[in-house]
Scaffold this active site. Structure first.
Site, PDB file in Angstrom:
ATOM      1  N   ASP A 195       5.169  26.516 -30.217  1.00 20.85           N
ATOM      2  CA  ASP A 195       4.705  27.836 -29.804  1.00 20.85           C
ATOM      3  C   ASP A 195       5.538  28.913 -30.495  1.00 20.85           C
ATOM      4  O   ASP A 195       6.455  28.601 -31.264  1.00 20.85           O
ATOM      5  CB  ASP A 195       4.808  27.936 -28.276  1.00 20.85           C
ATOM      6  CG  ASP A 195       3.645  28.714 -27.680  1.00 20.85           C
ATOM      7  OD1 ASP A 195       3.159  29.646 -28.334  1.00 20.85           O
ATOM      8  OD2 ASP A 195       3.247  28.392 -26.537  1.00 20.85           O
ATOM      9  N   ASP A 282      -4.730  32.786 -26.494  1.00 22.02           N
ATOM     10  CA  ASP A 282      -5.114  31.740 -25.541  1.00 22.02           C
ATOM     11  C   ASP A 282      -6.570  31.854 -25.085  1.00 22.02           C
ATOM     12  O   ASP A 282      -7.081  32.945 -24.857  1.00 22.02           O
ATOM     13  CB  ASP A 282      -4.237  31.819 -24.282  1.00 22.02           C
ATOM     14  CG  ASP A 282      -2.804  31.428 -24.563  1.00 22.02           C
ATOM     15  OD1 ASP A 282      -2.415  31.364 -25.747  1.00 22.02           O
ATOM     16  OD2 ASP A 282      -2.067  31.196 -23.594  1.00 22.02           O
TER      17      ASP A 282
HETATM   18  C1  GAL Z   1       1.162  30.068 -24.936  1.00 19.76           C
HETATM   19  C2  GAL Z   1       0.292  29.012 -25.580  1.00 19.76           C
HETATM   20  C3  GAL Z   1      -0.334  28.197 -24.482  1.00 19.76           C
HETATM   21  C4  GAL Z   1       0.746  27.569 -23.622  1.00 19.76           C
HETATM   22  C5  GAL Z   1       1.707  28.632 -23.105  1.00 19.76           C
HETATM   23  C6  GAL Z   1       2.908  28.022 -22.427  1.00 19.76           C
HETATM   24  O1  GAL Z   1       1.778  30.819 -25.932  1.00 19.76           O
HETATM   25  O2  GAL Z   1      -0.677  29.620 -26.366  1.00 19.76           O
HETATM   26  O3  GAL Z   1      -1.180  27.219 -25.016  1.00 19.76           O
HETATM   27  O4  GAL Z   1       1.439  26.619 -24.391  1.00 19.76           O
HETATM   28  O5  GAL Z   1       2.170  29.466 -24.158  1.00 19.76           O
HETATM   29  O6  GAL Z   1       3.770  28.984 -21.923  1.00 19.76           O
END
Ligand code: GAL
Length: 637
Positions: A195, A282
């Site tokens: 991430d 997301d």
């Molecule tokens: C976001 C990511 C998600 C999930 C989340 C966890 O940045 O796009 O899929 O992993 O963080 O905090």
């Protein structure tokens, strides 16, 4: 010394080429358009088809533990999903306790994952071994920066890292080698999602900084400000992870999932570095959000191929607008993800899975489209505000077609033999892959009734209009866009269609994912119909000049043919463009320079025995991007 701009370098090299008529090889070190005679996309990792499995995030967020994870893993096996290919069981945010000081060894939250307890240490190996023994694979999660997404967005949530500032720095920054060694060599994970909050969300002005005492990270990514993103730095950090994976897993049996949400120009370089890359922010279980995420990947067909996949985010089948009360929408979401070769990662507590939801994830015919080994992401054959028609050419030459009603009204769509690149004088037979009904054969066209938000997916049998060959736009999985000619990354307006997070505050969800002007099958780089002067092309590749594509011909074809020229969509009407074709690094055809308004030039060249065909378009002047078309570009046997 300032390096030459790509366009200027292209011009100089055109001049050089014209001087030495036989020049086939310019040095790749100096010339990005020089032929390499090989496939240069990353061949690291093991994702010949889009990864399938389960991820904890959409079901549990950080409230994850071993019981929940292993319960879903067992369900994958018990429900027959593992047999269909859903084998990755992936942790997401929330698994870590702290980075132990002073040895920096990462510690698992053993209170939540009891099998990880190991004296003074913690160790995920027993859990990973158990998953492997079940015939499954295991995925772990980290962040490119020092801190994580949840530490910024839900710092009071469950399972936040504990301890001092340094102990709570659980991200991979400055620890790439050690962490990847732990996760892959010691713990034997098979998949990592990396991430990116750590490189963007830890500026001094953010409200979580003071109360939680996080260290400031000078950002290299900026939310909503793609022009400021330090794309090369972001890519270099992800490359470090790729190198460490190659070092600690020389068996190459792993998946590297890049999660920079379409930022950092990842939609252009993801395939050079990882096995999948998020093309957008997301997904939320809301219809407009699904459209947005789908659009962020749907026009990027030429950037995906076996080993490298566009990722519009994990599945939300089973929740919100895609729950059991909205099975039409759930089937649409699933069908679209399958057609565009997205990773199929279930985001549901599978211990509670019901028959109607299982019938969606478990539709073997739809899964087979996603897992087709040709890896041709479905190409948009038609798009309007209401209807998308997506056509996917399969390894055996057959076609799958999805007719998708984006609208909240019923719609009757017309599917033509032309959409399928089928001969309109021969019968076409469709088999519905949701109802399993075979339709009576049609020729020319067929009316297809769609309920609101419905997607119908068919296997189509007919006579291909190029029976002895393939248009390049039918074999996108065999094309690597080594250089797409985009010099200054611009946000892509194709993914600008949603009321973000269900609200209409502010000015709207402005485009932020760069890649506009990228290569497209059957469309110009600016999403217009391919056209050279008055002549339009239903098939072909649209790309900017100063570009190079590598096509895996694998010695299967005899001739390469195309009608080439400057496309009417060009932003530059004065440049002249030369088209060059190479076979395994050797110049085998070229055109004289052509300009805007000139008729198309024809290329027809022998490619017998050629493994890699390279298509180069060089432009003389780079003041503004030059759109070019490889019209009807095809390989024939
Ligand atoms: C976001 C990511 C998600 C999930 C989340 C966890 O940045 O796009 O899929 O992993 O963080 O905090």
């Amino acid at each position: 010394m300032r390096p030459l701009s790509k366009a200027k370098a292209g011009w100089l090299l055109t001049a050089m080429l014209m001087v030495s008529a036989t020049a086939g090889h310019a040095s790749p070190a100096t010339d990005p358009l020089a032929p390499t005679g090989r496939w240069t996309a990353s061949d690291r990792g093991n994702a010949p088809t889009p990864p399938m499995g389960w991820n904890a995030w959409n079901a549990f967020q950080t409230d994850i533990d071993e019981t929940k994870l292993m319960g879903s893993a067992q369900s994958l096996v018990d429900l027959g999903l593992a047999k269909l290919g859903y084998v990755y069981v992936n942790l997401d945010d929330g698994w870590w306790l702290k980075r132990r000081q002073p040895d920096q060894r990462m510690q698992v939250r053993a209170a939540a994952f009891p099998s990880a307890r190991d004296g003074d240490n913690t160790n995920f190996r027993p859990m990973v071994d158990r998953l492997h023994a079940m015939g499954l694979k295991a995925g772990i999660y980290t962040d490119l920066g020092r801190n994580t997404c949840s530490q910024a967005y839900s710092p009071n949530g469950p399972n936040m890292p504990e301890g001092s500032t340094a102990e709570r720095e659980v991200g991979i920054y400055d620890h790439v080698d050690g962490d990847i060694r732990t996760y892959f060599a010691d713990w034997r994970f098979d998949y990592v999602k990396v991430d990116a909050c750590g490189i963007t969300d830890y500026t001094a002005d953010r409200p979580h900084m003071k109360p939680y005492g996080y260290r400031v990270f000078d950002p290299i990514m900026f939310h909503g400000r793609p022009a400021l993103n330090k794309n090369a730095d972001i890519r270099a950090l992800y490359q470090q992870v790729s190198d460490a994976l190659a070092k600690y897993r020389p068996d190459n049996d792993y998946v590297f999932s890049i999660c920079s949400w379409g930022q950092g120009d990842v939609r252009a370089w993801g395939k050079q570095v990882g096995n999948s890359w998020r093309t957008s922010d997301d997904l939320y279980p809301q219809w407009p959000r699904m459209l947005h995420n789908f659009d962020s990947a749907s026009t990027r067909e030429l950037y995906s191929h076996p080993g490298a996949w566009n990722d519009p985010d994990m599945l939300y089948v089973g929740a919100g607008d895609f729950d059991e009360a909205h099975l039409t929408e759930a089937r649409t979401h699933f069908s679209l993800w399958a057609m565009i070769d997205a990773p199929l990662l279930i985001g549901y507590d599978l211990r509670k899975a019901t028959k109607p939801l299982l019938d969606i994830w478990g539709n073997a015919d739809i899964v087979a489209l996603n897992q087709d080994k040709a890896g041709n992401q479905a190409v948009l054959a038609y798009r309007s505000g209401e209807i998308d028609i997506l056509v996917k050419t399969l390894a055996d030459g057959r076609k799958a077609v999805a007719v998708f009603n984006r609208d909240s009204q019923p719609f009757t769509a017309t599917l033509t033999a032309g959409h399928l690149k089928f001969d309109a004088t021969a019968p076409v037979t469709l088999t519905d892959l949701w109802t399993k009904e075979k339709q009576p054969p049609f020729d020319k066209e067929l009316k297809i009734k769609l309920a609101a938000h419905e997607t119908r997916v068919f296997m189509a049998d007919g006579t291909r209009s190029l029976p002895q060959g393939l248009y390049l736009s039918e074999m996108t999985g065999r094309i690597n866009v080594a250089d797409d000619g985009v010099v200054a990354p611009e946000p892509d307006p194709e993914a600008f269609r949603t009321s973000s997070w269900g609200s209409t505050q502010g000015g709207g969800d402005w485009p932020v994912y760069t890649g506009w002007g990228g290569a497209q099958p059957d469309a110009s780089p600016y999403s217009t119909g391919l056209a050279i002067g008055t002549k339009g092309f239903a098939s072909g590749i649209g790309i900017l000049a100063n570009s190079r594509m590598e096509v895996r011909a694998n010695a299967e074809f005899k001739r390469f043919t195309a009608e080439v020229g400057v496309d009417n969509a060009t932003r530059n009407r004065s440049a002249r463009v030369k088209f060059l074709v190479y076979g395994d690094g050797r110049l085998i055809a070229q055109t004289p320079p052509v300009g805007f308004g000139d008729p198309s030039a024809r290329i027809d060249t022998d490619v017998s025995g050629v493994k890699i065909v390279e298509l180069v378009a060089r432009s003389s002047s780079g003041d503004a991007p030059v759109a070019v078309t490889w019209g009807n570009a095809a390989l024939s046997r």
